[in-house]
Write an enzyme that holds these catalytic residues in place. Structure first.
Site, PDB file in Angstrom:
ATOM      1  N   GLY A  81      18.945  39.599   4.982  1.00  0.00           N
ATOM      2  CA  GLY A  81      17.710  39.108   5.591  1.00  0.00           C
ATOM      3  C   GLY A  81      17.207  37.872   4.873  1.00  0.00           C
ATOM      4  O   GLY A  81      17.399  37.729   3.658  1.00  0.00           O
ATOM      5  N   LYS A 111       0.772  51.107   8.748  1.00  0.00           N
ATOM      6  CA  LYS A 111      -0.385  50.216   8.507  1.00  0.00           C
ATOM      7  C   LYS A 111      -0.385  49.024   9.464  1.00  0.00           C
ATOM      8  O   LYS A 111      -1.437  48.433   9.728  1.00  0.00           O
ATOM      9  CB  LYS A 111      -0.447  49.780   7.046  1.00  0.00           C
ATOM     10  CG  LYS A 111       0.771  49.015   6.531  1.00  0.00           C
ATOM     11  CD  LYS A 111       0.732  47.543   6.805  1.00  0.00           C
ATOM     12  CE  LYS A 111       2.090  46.903   6.593  1.00  0.00           C
ATOM     13  NZ  LYS A 111       2.102  45.481   6.879  1.00  0.00           N
TER      14      LYS A 111
HETATM   15  P1  13P Z   1       2.359  41.388   8.707  1.00  0.00           P
HETATM   16  O1  13P Z   1       3.749  41.663   9.231  1.00  0.00           O
HETATM   17  O2  13P Z   1       1.262  41.850   9.612  1.00  0.00           O
HETATM   18  O3  13P Z   1       2.198  39.935   8.326  1.00  0.00           O
HETATM   19  O4  13P Z   1       2.189  42.216   7.370  1.00  0.00           O
HETATM   20  C1  13P Z   1       2.833  41.787   6.221  1.00  0.00           C
HETATM   21  C2  13P Z   1       2.860  42.890   5.238  1.00  0.00           C
HETATM   22  O5  13P Z   1       3.598  43.829   5.413  1.00  0.00           O
HETATM   23  C3  13P Z   1       1.942  42.805   4.088  1.00  0.00           C
HETATM   24  O6  13P Z   1       2.154  43.834   3.169  1.00  0.00           O
END
Ligand code: 13P
Ligand code: NAD
Length: 342
Positions: free
Chosen positions: A10, A204
């Site tokens: 990645g 989250k």
């Molecule tokens: P996003 O993918 O919403 O930018 O979140 C990034 C992330 O995992 C921060 O810990």
């Protein structure tokens, strides 16, 4: 002593920051071979191959412009070449690409390799969820740890202080991975909860979409804090319902509450969800217009969760998650985010 050879699978926004961190760390410790091979999903940038640009400029001009990548990180478009001889595989790709990538890796990896998943997402079917570590482990027959935390990639590229959490299967692996990832500005905590760490990282993103709706509606900080609180509660309920053995402590590590907060204030999922409310455009269109090839994980996870909850007939137990789904994909007015919850 055989040195661990590290392959990074990645090279997006987070993957590139990780290439900097582990590229520097393999030079610091005798446990590691000093080169890191990094798989790049090849694409043209300004008419040239991204791999060539990365190797020439030591910078990922598309996914992390402006930050140097150490010269011992070598970008390659061929997965088999990246993993050949590698004893440590670091997975950092959007979760929707994990199954196909693992299929391509079958039969190509060192059978003694170990892996760590930095992916935020999981797989689902009618019966439940499958964490990415299990998907990788079952596909490749190797042990897999997890890493997740309050880790907005660009801030870590700037070397601003942050913490992260590694979930390990055995302490020896946990300590090896801590060595590979920890820096002065990127502090690593370890916990023996591989599944808990990564499920927090996936869920989250859903709460962050709810937070973005509240921002788009300009409902203020109290409303956003309420979404964070209720979302955190549903995240915990969801994880405990679908997985036994998740530790309560995990929710209070960086991968838990801290990542909920960071993503609800600074993440891409939040940002795009805010625009969803203010422009009325679809998530797919906004992802295309706003993220320059970067991928949202939360919108897919919202759909995946909805599928599982619906097949079990338990949507009512997860009112916030269900409302977020219906706003995002069924045309429910965004204002329902605060009207449909208890
Ligand atoms: P996003 O993918 O919403 O930018 O979140 C990034 C992330 O995992 C921060 O810990
Ligand atoms: P990204 O969203 O910035 O970039 C998308 C990546 O996917 C690019 O490297 C692109 O080349 C690649 N890609 C596109 N099509 C592909 C395909 N068919 N097969 C394989 N790869 C393909 O990537 P990222 O930010 O490095 O995200 C990787 C994982 O890390 C995600 O699960 C994300 O949630 C997580 N994460 C991201 C951040 C962050 O702040 N960016 C922080 C922590 C964790």
């Amino acid at each position: 002593n055989v040195r661990e050879k590290v392959a990074l699978i990645g090279s997006g926004n987070w993957g590139t920051v990780i290439s900097k961190i582990i590229g520097n760390n393999v030079m610091r410790y005798k446990e590691f071979h000093q080169e890191v091979k990094m798989w790049v999903f090849e694409e043209k940038v300004g008419g040239r191959n991204l791999t060539e640009l990365i190797n020439e400029k030591h910078e990922n001009v598309k996914y992390l412009p402006g930050f140097p990548i150490p010269e011992n990180v070598k970008a390659l478009p061929d997965l088999s070449e990246v993993v050949r001889d590698a004893t440590v595989l670091v997975f950092c790709i959007p979760h929707q690409f994990v199954p196909k990538t693992c299929d391509q890796l079958k039969g190509k990896i060192n059978p003694k390799a170990k892996a760590i998943s930095l992916v935020k997402g999981f797989e689902t079917d009618e019966t439940g969820i499958r964490p990415m570590s299990h998907a990788i482990s079952e596909s490749l027959n190797i042990p897999v740890c997890s890493l997740s935390g309050a880790n907005i990639a660009n801030e870590i590229a700037e070397e601003h202080f942050s913490e992260t959490t590694i979930g390990y299967n055995n302490l020896e692996e946990g300590e090896l991975f801590k060595k590979l990832f920890e820096t002065k500005y990127f502090r690593v905590g370890i916990i023996d909860d591989v599944v808990g760490v990564q499920l927090c990282g996936a869920l989250k993103n859903v709460i962050a979409i709810g937070a973005g709706f509240v921002d788009g509606l300009k409902l203020g900080e109290n409303a956003k804090a309420a979404i964070i609180r209720i979302g955190f509660f549903e995240m915990k309920q969801f994880m405990k319902k679908f997985y036994g053995g998740i530790k309560d402590e995990t929710f209070f590590e960086s991968c838990g509450i801290a990542d909920v907060i960071a993503t609800c204030y600074g993440g891409r999922n939040r940002k795009v969800a805010e625009k969803f409310v203010t422009t009325g455009k679809s998530f797919d269109q906004l992802e295309e217009e706003l993220l320059n090839g970067q991928k949202l994980q939360g919108t897919l996870t919202v759909k995946e969760i909805h599928r599982v909850l619906s097949s079990k007939g338990i949507n009512d137990e997860f009112k916030l998650f269900t409302t977020i789904y219906r706003i995002a994909f069924e045309g429910l007015p965004p204002k329902s985010i605060v009207e449909n919850i208890d």
